[in-house]
Design an enzyme around this catalytic site. Structure first.
Site, PDB file in Angstrom:
ATOM      1  N   ASP A  17      32.026  92.992 125.541  1.00  0.00           N
ATOM      2  CA  ASP A  17      33.081  92.391 124.715  1.00  0.00           C
ATOM      3  C   ASP A  17      33.654  93.402 123.729  1.00  0.00           C
ATOM      4  O   ASP A  17      32.968  94.320 123.294  1.00  0.00           O
ATOM      5  CB  ASP A  17      32.498  91.176 123.962  1.00  0.00           C
ATOM      6  CG  ASP A  17      33.583  90.220 123.489  1.00  0.00           C
ATOM      7  OD1 ASP A  17      34.756  90.386 123.879  1.00  0.00           O
ATOM      8  OD2 ASP A  17      33.246  89.297 122.717  1.00  0.00           O
ATOM      9  N   GLY A  18      34.926  93.211 123.392  1.00  0.00           N
ATOM     10  CA  GLY A  18      35.555  94.013 122.339  1.00  0.00           C
ATOM     11  C   GLY A  18      36.628  94.980 122.821  1.00  0.00           C
ATOM     12  O   GLY A  18      37.111  95.803 122.032  1.00  0.00           O
ATOM     13  N   HIS A  34      40.879  97.736 128.048  1.00  0.00           N
ATOM     14  CA  HIS A  34      40.245  97.370 129.323  1.00  0.00           C
ATOM     15  C   HIS A  34      39.993  98.607 130.183  1.00  0.00           C
ATOM     16  O   HIS A  34      38.980  98.706 130.865  1.00  0.00           O
ATOM     17  CB  HIS A  34      41.106  96.357 130.071  1.00  0.00           C
ATOM     18  CG  HIS A  34      41.225  95.027 129.356  1.00  0.00           C
ATOM     19  ND1 HIS A  34      40.139  94.407 128.771  1.00  0.00           N
ATOM     20  CD2 HIS A  34      42.288  94.212 129.135  1.00  0.00           C
ATOM     21  CE1 HIS A  34      40.544  93.254 128.217  1.00  0.00           C
ATOM     22  NE2 HIS A  34      41.845  93.120 128.422  1.00  0.00           N
ATOM     23  N   LEU A 128      19.124 100.041 142.401  1.00  0.00           N
ATOM     24  CA  LEU A 128      19.634  99.162 141.333  1.00  0.00           C
ATOM     25  C   LEU A 128      20.530  98.115 141.975  1.00  0.00           C
ATOM     26  O   LEU A 128      21.359  98.446 142.821  1.00  0.00           O
ATOM     27  CB  LEU A 128      20.451  99.972 140.322  1.00  0.00           C
ATOM     28  CG  LEU A 128      21.253  99.156 139.294  1.00  0.00           C
ATOM     29  CD1 LEU A 128      20.350  98.685 138.152  1.00  0.00           C
ATOM     30  CD2 LEU A 128      22.414  99.959 138.718  1.00  0.00           C
ATOM     31  N   ARG A 191      27.304  84.920 120.597  1.00  0.00           N
ATOM     32  CA  ARG A 191      27.343  83.683 121.378  1.00  0.00           C
ATOM     33  C   ARG A 191      27.208  84.026 122.854  1.00  0.00           C
ATOM     34  O   ARG A 191      27.363  85.178 123.256  1.00  0.00           O
ATOM     35  CB  ARG A 191      28.627  82.907 121.103  1.00  0.00           C
ATOM     36  CG  ARG A 191      29.904  83.724 121.254  1.00  0.00           C
ATOM     37  CD  ARG A 191      31.157  82.868 121.018  1.00  0.00           C
ATOM     38  NE  ARG A 191      32.343  83.699 121.006  1.00  0.00           N
ATOM     39  CZ  ARG A 191      32.929  84.178 119.900  1.00  0.00           C
ATOM     40  NH1 ARG A 191      32.434  83.897 118.716  1.00  0.00           N
ATOM     41  NH2 ARG A 191      34.008  84.942 119.985  1.00  0.00           N
ATOM     42  N   SER A 193      28.973  82.372 125.408  1.00  0.00           N
ATOM     43  CA  SER A 193      30.253  82.239 126.117  1.00  0.00           C
ATOM     44  C   SER A 193      30.096  81.877 127.601  1.00  0.00           C
ATOM     45  O   SER A 193      30.745  82.462 128.466  1.00  0.00           O
ATOM     46  CB  SER A 193      31.089  83.521 125.965  1.00  0.00           C
ATOM     47  OG  SER A 193      31.342  83.803 124.601  1.00  0.00           O
TER      48      SER A 193
HETATM   49  C1  IPE Z   1      33.048  86.795 127.290  1.00  0.00           C
HETATM   50  O1  IPE Z   1      33.938  87.395 126.388  1.00  0.00           O
HETATM   51  C2  IPE Z   1      33.470  87.069 128.704  1.00  0.00           C
HETATM   52  C3  IPE Z   1      33.382  88.471 129.139  1.00  0.00           C
HETATM   53  C4  IPE Z   1      32.894  89.470 128.432  1.00  0.00           C
HETATM   54  C5  IPE Z   1      33.858  88.752 130.464  1.00  0.00           C
HETATM   55  P1  IPE Z   1      35.146  86.576 125.746  1.00  0.00           P
HETATM   56  O2  IPE Z   1      35.862  87.535 124.857  1.00  0.00           O
HETATM   57  O3  IPE Z   1      35.933  85.920 126.809  1.00  0.00           O
HETATM   58  O4  IPE Z   1      34.365  85.463 124.916  1.00  0.00           O
HETATM   59  P2  IPE Z   1      34.814  84.583 123.675  1.00  0.00           P
HETATM   60  O5  IPE Z   1      36.118  83.961 124.048  1.00  0.00           O
HETATM   61  O6  IPE Z   1      34.958  85.502 122.516  1.00  0.00           O
HETATM   62  O7  IPE Z   1      33.702  83.604 123.489  1.00  0.00           O
HETATM   63  C1  IPE Z   2      36.123  91.952 126.952  1.00  0.00           C
HETATM   64  O1  IPE Z   2      36.980  92.320 125.936  1.00  0.00           O
HETATM   65  C2  IPE Z   2      36.803  91.943 128.296  1.00  0.00           C
HETATM   66  C3  IPE Z   2      37.029  90.595 128.849  1.00  0.00           C
HETATM   67  C4  IPE Z   2      36.628  89.492 128.281  1.00  0.00           C
HETATM   68  C5  IPE Z   2      37.711  90.487 130.116  1.00  0.00           C
HETATM   69  P1  IPE Z   2      38.023  91.301 125.290  1.00  0.00           P
HETATM   70  O2  IPE Z   2      39.299  91.368 126.058  1.00  0.00           O
HETATM   71  O3  IPE Z   2      37.430  89.954 125.151  1.00  0.00           O
HETATM   72  O4  IPE Z   2      38.228  91.973 123.870  1.00  0.00           O
HETATM   73  P2  IPE Z   2      38.332  91.233 122.456  1.00  0.00           P
HETATM   74  O5  IPE Z   2      37.165  90.323 122.344  1.00  0.00           O
HETATM   75  O6  IPE Z   2      39.628  90.513 122.456  1.00  0.00           O
HETATM   76  O7  IPE Z   2      38.280  92.364 121.460  1.00  0.00           O
HETATM   77 MG    MG Z   3      36.324  89.063 123.701  1.00  0.00          MG
END
Ligand code: IPE
Ligand code: IPE
Ligand code: MG
Length: 241
Positions: A17-18, A34, A128, A191, A193
């Site tokens: 995430d992030g 991404h 793996l 969380r 998610s």
């Molecule tokens: C969870 O991240 C899904 C993935 C990392 C693929 P999200 O960014 O979608 O989750 P929320 O919306 O913050 O809970």
């Molecule tokens: C994780 O990063 C990638 C996916 C959920 C596909 P995000 O796109 O959720 O990045 P943030 O949480 O908005 O920073």
């Molecule tokens: Mg996210």
């Protein structure tokens, strides 16, 4: 067994995430995050092989991520195509078996084909297992397992009393995989998610502020160290020693 002598976790799950925040902090479009996120996934898979992890599950796209703007979804799917086309040879050489869990019906047919080819090419690799959770939601996985069992029972092929934890788990998309020992989530969010709700029942959770595009070998190693310091009890009494 647990503690520093128990070695690396056999199965690590990562909620990557992030990416969006990484890009926004640099004044870049989300897709740039991404793209760097895909690089981080490459690095992390190599590091996992080197660190002796046997199973790595990467949460790549959730069932709920279909709610994002169409342009972002298309950019993510294009990166996924590129990843599947460019990484397979190297993964195969490294002894990595690729598997995808999630709802394939929602993925574009050419992506499903790439996934099937990659799974077929790498199916005998044992170093793996790289599990990519794509269009994955744990509630969807659980309801689909319940539906499969109900269908068998309704057809008279299954006695409802025979449904135990093992039988239920055998109808999940993760059927022949061990449960994750360690779950890592990046970007400071704490969380689940909708990730692996059943399978994470006794996983150790490690949260890091690091944004996924910055994640690498050292972060994985430090999460594994933290895991090694945990006392896993599985409901038993704490050791007093
Ligand atoms: C969870 O991240 C899904 C993935 C990392 C693929 P999200 O960014 O979608 O989750 P929320 O919306 O913050 O809970
Ligand atoms: C994780 O990063 C990638 C996916 C959920 C596909 P995000 O796109 O959720 O990045 P943030 O949480 O908005 O920073
Ligand atoms: Mg996210």
């Amino acid at each position: 067994m647990s503690g520093p002598l128990s070695g690396p976790p056999s199965h690590v799950g990562i909620i990557m995430d992030g990416n969006g925040r990484w890009a926004t902090a640099r004044g870049l479009p989300r897709v740039a995050g991404h793209r760097q996120g895909a690089e981080a996934a490459r690095r992390t898979v190599r590091a996992a092989v080197d660190l002796g992890i046997r199973h790595l599950t990467l949460f790549s796209f959730s069932s709920e991520n279909w709610k994002r703007p169409m342009t972002e979804i298309e950019q993510l799917m294009e990166l996924l195509r590129r990843y599947l086309r460019s990484e397979i040879v190297e993964l195969h050489e490294q002894g990595v078996q690729l598997r995808v869990i999630g709802d394939r019906e929602r993925l574009a047919p050419d992506i499903v084909r790439l996934v099937e080819e990659a799974e077929a090419t790498t199916r005998d690799n044992r170093r793996l297992t790289l599990v990519m959770a794509l269009s994955y939601g744990a509630r969807q996985e659980l309801t689909s397992a319940a539906r499969a069992l109900a269908r068998e029972a309704a057809a008279g092929r299954l006695d409802p009393e025979a449904i135990d934890e093992a039988l239920f788990a055998s109808r999940l998309w993760t059927a022949d995989l061990p449960d994750p020992d360690l779950l890592i989530r990046t970007s400071g969010e704490m969380r689940i998610s909708n990730f692996l709700l059943w399978q994470l029942a006794y996983a150790e959770f490690v949260f890091t502020e690091r944004l996924w595009p910055d994640f690498g070998r050292d972060d994985l190693a430090s999460a594994i160290n933290e895991f090694g310091r945990r006392d896993r009890r599985f409901g038993a009494a704490a050791s007093t020693g």
